[in-house]
Design an enzyme around this catalytic site. Structure first.
Site, PDB file in Angstrom:
ATOM      1  N   HIS A 202       0.862  -1.191   0.000  1.00 24.00           N
ATOM      2  CA  HIS A 202       0.000   0.000   0.000  1.00 24.00           C
ATOM      3  C   HIS A 202       0.896   1.237   0.000  1.00 24.00           C
ATOM      4  O   HIS A 202       1.784   1.354   0.847  1.00 24.00           O
ATOM      5  CB  HIS A 202      -0.887  -0.029   1.249  1.00 24.00           C
ATOM      6  CG  HIS A 202      -2.021   0.952   1.210  1.00 24.00           C
ATOM      7  ND1 HIS A 202      -1.827   2.302   1.070  1.00 24.00           N
ATOM      8  CD2 HIS A 202      -3.369   0.771   1.286  1.00 24.00           C
ATOM      9  CE1 HIS A 202      -3.001   2.920   1.073  1.00 24.00           C
ATOM     10  NE2 HIS A 202      -3.953   2.003   1.187  1.00 24.00           N
TER      11      HIS A 202
ATOM     12  N   GLU B  57      -9.963  -5.532   2.255  1.00 21.31           N
ATOM     13  CA  GLU B  57      -8.523  -5.286   2.405  1.00 21.31           C
ATOM     14  C   GLU B  57      -7.996  -5.830   3.743  1.00 21.31           C
ATOM     15  O   GLU B  57      -6.882  -6.365   3.810  1.00 21.31           O
ATOM     16  CB  GLU B  57      -8.229  -3.785   2.298  1.00 21.31           C
ATOM     17  CG  GLU B  57      -6.765  -3.430   2.339  1.00 21.31           C
ATOM     18  CD  GLU B  57      -6.550  -1.951   2.053  1.00 21.31           C
ATOM     19  OE1 GLU B  57      -6.279  -1.611   0.891  1.00 21.31           O
ATOM     20  OE2 GLU B  57      -6.670  -1.133   3.000  1.00 21.31           O
TER      21      GLU B  57
END
Ligand code: UDP
Ligand code: MN
Length: 343
Positions: A222, A292
């Protein structure tokens, strides 16, 4: 007297011509850019057909044991999975290996409700940058099949529209991707493609994304957390959730918008995440970052075999970037969350 060629030499010549051109259509090598193909390989006919290939002589810089390809970034995880950064791979070598296997890559993307607006740019930029020269099948999941834009696809690439239901909450649309990818992997993807790449749709390709990402199981760092301490990761911290990760655990914070691997691995991942989300739902809990959070829990216990650097997913909101990033390959498209997520 006109020249007369014996019949057998005409037949032989025809076979040779067919062998030469037929080879191009049978293998995926005919998809290669002309510059790469020129003089690199030859087809040889053998008793079983004409798919035998003599390996090309490739000339490329020697890898030097005392000269790391990147000295400014971690290029391998503690479990010996490569972390993919510009400069760590030779794409010509990787393409050659991939072409010899004649593999197909499936790219799954969801364009449900208003998110259809992102699909055209996503597909157009994928045609420019995603797996160029390889066989690609786009799987577009949507509740609005009639609105899928017509995008001209290069040779060897096709688009399949898969009709799916929508959900009222955007979180449910996002989370149920896991269930749908898992179901379609079982029903059709495993018969049609070798690898699956699963992506958000609110994205544009900016630069090369190719076979260097492929591996049995890969996740992407990320971009907001790649330099952060694990305590700052936005993992699910409530014990009651299946996605729970204690403060002293965790390797990386992976983004939910880009992951993939072999069809078998992606099927396992998506079905495990879906099941975990169903357990949470029955308990009346929803993980802080939805799918996620569950992806992060899964990848903590099933270590990925490759990790993509933030080159492979950059956020439009991250205004300036660290010099470790030599390329931004795949970038989010700014969106008005309020507007796009509500009816
Ligand atoms: N999505 C969709 N329709 C919706 C909500 C989500 O198609 O109404 C899909 C779409 O592919 C989107 C993904 O789910 O890219 C994740 O949602 P979003 O991009 O809004 O999440 P973010 O990247 O902002 O966390
Ligand atoms: Mn997104």
């Amino acid at each position: 007297k006109p020249k007369c060629y014996p019949l057998h030499s005409v037949v032989l010549l025809t076979i040779l011509i067919l062998a030469f051109f037929g080879y191009g259509f049978l293998s995926s090598r005919h998809l290669m850019p002309a510059g790469v193909r020129a003089g690199h390989s030859v087809a040889v006919r053998d008793p079983d057909g004409w798919q035998v290939v003599t390996l090309s002589r490739m000339l490329y810089p020697q890898p030097m044991v005392l000269t790391p390809s990147r000295s400014d970034a971690l290029t391998v995880t503690p479990w010996l999975a490569p972390i993919i950064w510009e400069g760590t791979f030779n794409i010509d070598l990787l393409n050659e290996q991939f072409w010899l296997q004649n593999l197909t890559v499936g790219l799954t993307v969801f364009a449900v409700k208003k998110y259809m607006v992102f699909l055209k740019a996503f597909l157009e930029t994928a045609e420019q940058h995603f797996m160029v020269g390889h066989h690609v099948t786009y799987y577009v999941f949507t509740d609005r099949p009639a609105d899928v834009p017509h995008v001209l696809l290069k040779e060897g690439r096709q688009l399949v529209v898969l009709s799916v239901r929508s959900y009222a909450r955007w979180q449910d649309v996002s989370m149920h991707r896991m269930e749908m990818i898992s179901n379609f992997s079982e029903q059709r993807f495993r018969h049609e493609v070798d690898y699956l790449v699963c992506s958000d749709v609110d994205m544009k390709f900016w630069d090369h994304v190719g076979v260097e990402i492929l591996s049995p199981l890969f996740g992407t760092l990320h971009p907001a957390f790649y330099t952060a301490n694990r305590k700052a990761f936005t993992y699910e911290r409530r014990r009651r959730s299946q996605a729970y990760i204690p403060w002293d655990e965790g390797d990386f914070y992976y983004i939910g918008a880009f992951f993939g691997g072999s069809v078998a691995e992606v099927q396992q991942l998506t079905s495990a995440c879906h099941q975990a989300m169903m357990v949470d739902k029955a308990k009346g809990i929803e993980a802080v970052w939805h799918d996620e959070s569950h992806l992060n829990k899964y990848l903590l216990h099933h270590k990925p075999t490759k990790v993509l650097s933030p080159e492979y997913l950059w956020g439009d909101w991250l205004l300036d970037w660290h010099p470790v990033l030599k390329k931004l390959r795949f970038v989010t498209v700014p969106k008005n969350r309020q507007k796009i997520r509500n009816p």
